[in-house]
Scaffold this motif. Structure first.
Motif: not given
Length: 159
Positions: A114-140
Motif C-alpha cells: 500500500a505504500k508503493d504508489k506505482t501502478l503495474s502495467v497489465k496491458a498497453v494500447y498505443p494510441v496513434t492518430d486517435g486510434k488503437v487496435a481493437h482488443p478482440e480483433d487486433k488487425e482492426q
C-alpha cells in the motif's frame, strides 16, 4: 542499415501497433482483464527510467518505470491526480512499446504494498492518430472512443 532476413519478422512484430498484455494476463480474456483492473487510463508518458538487473543476473534490464500525465481515467481514480507512476517488467511484452512522449491506453493494477504508489502495467494500447487496435480483433484499428465503449461494456459485466 540492413538486417538479416531471419530478424525481419521479429522487427515487424516489435514495431507493430498492437496491444500487448503481460505474460500472466495473456490467458485472461479482455473482459477479465478489464474487470480485474484497478485502473484504466489514457496517458502520455513524460519520463521513463530503466532499472538494471542486479549483478550476476542474466537480464540486462529488469524494470521500466515511467511518469505519466493522465489525459482520461476510464476506470479507477489515479491517486496522483493528473500524474501517475507506472512499472513494466522486462518479461512483459508491453515493455518494448512504452516510450517517452508516447500516448497509450493502459490497463493497470495497484501494487500489493500500500505504500508503493506505482501502478503495474497489465496491458498497453498505443494510441496513434486517435486510434488503437481493437482488443478482440487486433488487425482492426478503432477510435479510442470505441475502445472506451468496449471497456465500459466489459466493466459492467457484459462480455
Amino acid at each position: 542499415m540492413t538486417f538479416p532476413p531471419r530478424l525481419l519478422p521479429v522487427l515487424l512484430f516489435a514495431l507493430s501497433p498492437l496491444p500487448f498484455a503481460t505474460a500472466a494476463d495473456e490467458v485472461k480474456s479482455f473482459g477479465e482483464q478489464v474487470r480485474a483492473a484497478d485502473a484504466i487510463l489514457r496517458v502520455k508518458v513524460v519520463d521513463t527510467r530503466v532499472a538494471r538487473a542486479a549483478e550476476g543476473k542474466t537480464s540486462r534490464v529488469d524494470t521500466l518505470t515511467g511518469t505519466c500525465e493522465v489525459a482520461e481515467a476510464y476506470k479507477g481514480k489515479p491517486e496522483g491526480g493528473k500524474s501517475v507512476e507506472i512499472r513494466c517488467e522486462r518479461k512483459q511484452t508491453g515493455f518494448s512499446l512504452i516510450r517517452k512522449d508516447g500516448e497509450y491506453v493502459m490497463i493497470l493494477d495497484k501494487p500489493e504494498d500500500a505504500k508503493d504508489k506505482t501502478l503495474s502495467v497489465k496491458a498497453v494500447y498505443p494510441v496513434t492518430d486517435g486510434k488503437v487496435a481493437h482488443p478482440e480483433d487486433k488487425e482492426q484499428q478503432i477510435p479510442v472512443e470505441k475502445l472506451v465503449e468496449i471497456l465500459r461494456g466489459h466493466d459492467n459485466g457484459h462480455g
